[in-house]
Design a protein around this motif. Sequence first.
Motif, PDB file in Angstrom:
ATOM      1  N   TRP A 121      35.357  19.286  10.591  1.00  0.00           N
ATOM      2  CA  TRP A 121      35.094  18.325  11.658  1.00  0.00           C
ATOM      3  C   TRP A 121      34.588  19.034  12.916  1.00  0.00           C
ATOM      4  CZ3 TRP A 121      37.405  17.830  16.528  1.00  0.00           C
ATOM      5  CH2 TRP A 121      36.958  16.726  17.279  1.00  0.00           C
ATOM      6  N   LEU A 122      35.190  20.161  13.264  1.00  0.00           N
ATOM      7  CA  LEU A 122      34.756  20.919  14.437  1.00  0.00           C
ATOM      8  C   LEU A 122      33.306  21.369  14.297  1.00  0.00           C
ATOM      9  CD1 LEU A 122      37.945  23.048  15.173  1.00  0.00           C
ATOM     10  CD2 LEU A 122      36.901  21.389  16.718  1.00  0.00           C
ATOM     11  N   GLN A 123      32.880  21.657  13.082  1.00  0.00           N
ATOM     12  CA  GLN A 123      31.486  22.041  12.861  1.00  0.00           C
ATOM     13  C   GLN A 123      30.534  20.908  13.235  1.00  0.00           C
ATOM     14  OE1 GLN A 123      30.964  23.452   8.826  1.00  0.00           O
ATOM     15  NE2 GLN A 123      32.677  24.870   8.973  1.00  0.00           N
ATOM     16  N   THR A 156      50.494  12.790  11.303  1.00  0.00           N
ATOM     17  CA  THR A 156      51.818  13.356  11.567  1.00  0.00           C
ATOM     18  C   THR A 156      51.801  14.885  11.603  1.00  0.00           C
ATOM     19  OG1 THR A 156      52.339  13.276   9.194  1.00  0.00           O
ATOM     20  CG2 THR A 156      52.978  11.368  10.533  1.00  0.00           C
ATOM     21  N   ASN A 157      50.614  15.466  11.565  1.00  0.00           N
ATOM     22  CA  ASN A 157      50.507  16.929  11.556  1.00  0.00           C
ATOM     23  C   ASN A 157      50.557  17.462  12.990  1.00  0.00           C
ATOM     24  OD1 ASN A 157      49.646  19.662  11.339  1.00  0.00           O
ATOM     25  ND2 ASN A 157      48.689  19.193   9.374  1.00  0.00           N
ATOM     26  N   ARG A 158      51.683  18.045  13.347  1.00  0.00           N
ATOM     27  CA  ARG A 158      51.862  18.539  14.718  1.00  0.00           C
ATOM     28  C   ARG A 158      51.026  19.777  15.030  1.00  0.00           C
ATOM     29  NH1 ARG A 158      58.450  18.003  15.632  1.00  0.00           N
ATOM     30  NH2 ARG A 158      58.572  15.725  15.315  1.00  0.00           N
ATOM     31  N   ALA A 159      50.574  20.446  13.993  1.00  0.00           N
ATOM     32  CA  ALA A 159      49.802  21.678  14.215  1.00  0.00           C
ATOM     33  C   ALA A 159      48.318  21.398  14.454  1.00  0.00           C
ATOM     34  CB  ALA A 159      49.961  22.619  13.021  1.00  0.00           C
ATOM     35  N   PHE A 160      47.883  20.169  14.230  1.00  0.00           N
ATOM     36  CA  PHE A 160      46.453  19.845  14.293  1.00  0.00           C
ATOM     37  C   PHE A 160      45.835  20.192  15.645  1.00  0.00           C
ATOM     38  CE2 PHE A 160      43.144  16.802  15.506  1.00  0.00           C
ATOM     39  CZ  PHE A 160      42.196  17.057  14.525  1.00  0.00           C
ATOM     40  N   MET A 161      46.406  19.681  16.734  1.00  0.00           N
ATOM     41  CA  MET A 161      45.826  19.911  18.053  1.00  0.00           C
ATOM     42  C   MET A 161      45.895  21.377  18.458  1.00  0.00           C
ATOM     43  SD  MET A 161      44.391  17.209  19.051  1.00  0.00           S
ATOM     44  CE  MET A 161      43.942  17.860  20.661  1.00  0.00           C
ATOM     45  N   GLY A 162      46.932  22.067  18.007  1.00  0.00           N
ATOM     46  CA  GLY A 162      47.036  23.497  18.295  1.00  0.00           C
ATOM     47  C   GLY A 162      45.898  24.267  17.659  1.00  0.00           C
ATOM     48  N   VAL A 163      45.545  23.886  16.426  1.00  0.00           N
ATOM     49  CA  VAL A 163      44.434  24.535  15.734  1.00  0.00           C
ATOM     50  C   VAL A 163      43.118  24.231  16.438  1.00  0.00           C
ATOM     51  CG1 VAL A 163      43.074  24.521  13.599  1.00  0.00           C
ATOM     52  CG2 VAL A 163      45.565  24.637  13.495  1.00  0.00           C
ATOM     53  N   VAL A 164      42.947  22.986  16.863  1.00  0.00           N
ATOM     54  CA  VAL A 164      41.726  22.607  17.578  1.00  0.00           C
ATOM     55  C   VAL A 164      41.563  23.443  18.849  1.00  0.00           C
ATOM     56  CG1 VAL A 164      40.592  20.768  18.891  1.00  0.00           C
ATOM     57  CG2 VAL A 164      41.644  20.262  16.679  1.00  0.00           C
ATOM     58  N   PHE A 166      42.972  26.407  19.605  1.00  0.00           N
ATOM     59  CA  PHE A 166      42.791  27.836  19.305  1.00  0.00           C
ATOM     60  C   PHE A 166      41.388  28.124  18.790  1.00  0.00           C
ATOM     61  CE2 PHE A 166      42.873  31.312  16.202  1.00  0.00           C
ATOM     62  CZ  PHE A 166      43.282  32.355  17.020  1.00  0.00           C
ATOM     63  N   VAL A 167      40.941  27.333  17.828  1.00  0.00           N
ATOM     64  CA  VAL A 167      39.637  27.579  17.212  1.00  0.00           C
ATOM     65  C   VAL A 167      38.504  27.337  18.208  1.00  0.00           C
ATOM     66  CG1 VAL A 167      38.038  26.848  15.404  1.00  0.00           C
ATOM     67  CG2 VAL A 167      40.468  27.079  14.901  1.00  0.00           C
ATOM     68  N   SER A 168      38.632  26.320  19.061  1.00  0.00           N
ATOM     69  CA  SER A 168      37.589  26.066  20.063  1.00  0.00           C
ATOM     70  C   SER A 168      37.494  27.227  21.042  1.00  0.00           C
ATOM     71  CB  SER A 168      37.858  24.757  20.803  1.00  0.00           C
ATOM     72  OG  SER A 168      39.119  24.785  21.451  1.00  0.00           O
ATOM     73  N   GLY A 169      38.637  27.841  21.355  1.00  0.00           N
ATOM     74  CA  GLY A 169      38.623  29.021  22.220  1.00  0.00           C
ATOM     75  C   GLY A 169      37.933  30.191  21.558  1.00  0.00           C
ATOM     76  N   GLN A 170      38.190  30.381  20.260  1.00  0.00           N
ATOM     77  CA  GLN A 170      37.520  31.447  19.511  1.00  0.00           C
ATOM     78  C   GLN A 170      36.018  31.196  19.447  1.00  0.00           C
ATOM     79  OE1 GLN A 170      39.839  33.916  19.444  1.00  0.00           O
ATOM     80  NE2 GLN A 170      39.477  34.305  17.281  1.00  0.00           N
ATOM     81  N   ALA A 171      35.635  29.933  19.241  1.00  0.00           N
ATOM     82  CA  ALA A 171      34.214  29.601  19.128  1.00  0.00           C
ATOM     83  C   ALA A 171      33.465  29.852  20.430  1.00  0.00           C
ATOM     84  CB  ALA A 171      34.068  28.140  18.707  1.00  0.00           C
ATOM     85  N   ILE A 177      30.466  30.955  14.066  1.00  0.00           N
ATOM     86  CA  ILE A 177      31.121  31.707  13.008  1.00  0.00           C
ATOM     87  C   ILE A 177      32.634  31.484  13.012  1.00  0.00           C
ATOM     88  CG2 ILE A 177      31.523  33.853  14.325  1.00  0.00           C
ATOM     89  CD1 ILE A 177      30.617  35.374  11.839  1.00  0.00           C
ATOM     90  N   ALA A 178      33.193  31.165  14.179  1.00  0.00           N
ATOM     91  CA  ALA A 178      34.638  30.931  14.282  1.00  0.00           C
ATOM     92  C   ALA A 178      35.052  29.617  13.632  1.00  0.00           C
ATOM     93  CB  ALA A 178      35.067  30.937  15.752  1.00  0.00           C
ATOM     94  N   LEU A 179      34.077  28.755  13.305  1.00  0.00           N
ATOM     95  CA  LEU A 179      34.379  27.448  12.724  1.00  0.00           C
ATOM     96  C   LEU A 179      34.250  27.448  11.202  1.00  0.00           C
ATOM     97  CD1 LEU A 179      32.327  25.252  15.231  1.00  0.00           C
ATOM     98  CD2 LEU A 179      34.694  26.045  15.453  1.00  0.00           C
TER      99      LEU A 179
END
Length: 237
Positions: A121-123, A156-164, A166-171, A177-179
């Motif tokens: 989705w981030l891609q 109900t996935n509490r980790a979803f926004m954390g991943v978004v 973190f990954v957006s910061g890496q990108a 390539i980070a995506l």
Amino acid sequence: GIDMHADIVRTYCTTLVVLIAPVMKHWSEYVWCTVLKREGSVFTHSGGWPQTSGMPKELLLQDKYLQDLVASFRKTLTKKNKKKKGGKKGEPTTPAVAASKRGVICVQKEYPPWKKQTLEWLQTQWDDDKNAFQCDLKELKQRAKEFQSAHDELKTNRAFMGVVSFVSGQASQLGRIALSTEMPFDEFKLLRESQAYLKASLELDELTLSNVSEAPEGVDRDDADKAEPGTPVLCMY
């Protein structure tokens, strides 16, 4: 002594001045004009400051990966090596047990389905022309919440926004390539090539590599199953 050929000496000095000009500009200009009696600027002759192609992002990722891995594994070892304290007041302290010096790095090749879905989705939110997301971080997070709400498996996935986040910061640092849903380099190969370095950095007597599905007997399966692409797990046994 041996006589030196004037043309050879002049060629040597000219080459030296051109090479050292980027880091010793004023000295090079002085020698170029006053000693060598050359016209114009040494930078005109040398073509100016040297241009670099830049280090490939894959190499930057590999370097950061190894640095972060060593730091993470050291924290893991520090936590595991703490001496166990006694229970309630008056109870005897548990005798210290020699810390294990044998470890295995468990590697997982694929992301769990929900995380892979998140990266895909981030891609779709990435603009290749701008080499950035289509919107700012605040808007991206709002879109992410809407995406999460529209998918039952993510609600109900509490980790979803954390991943978004973190990954957006890496990108923002590394680009699209980070995506990727796959590692941009062969993780297992890199670990194997760096095995001696990791073993020495972690001060272990023995360090092996294994896919999660092939973890050796004695490894805590719950710990091993926490591994993901890019975040292998160090298990002591």
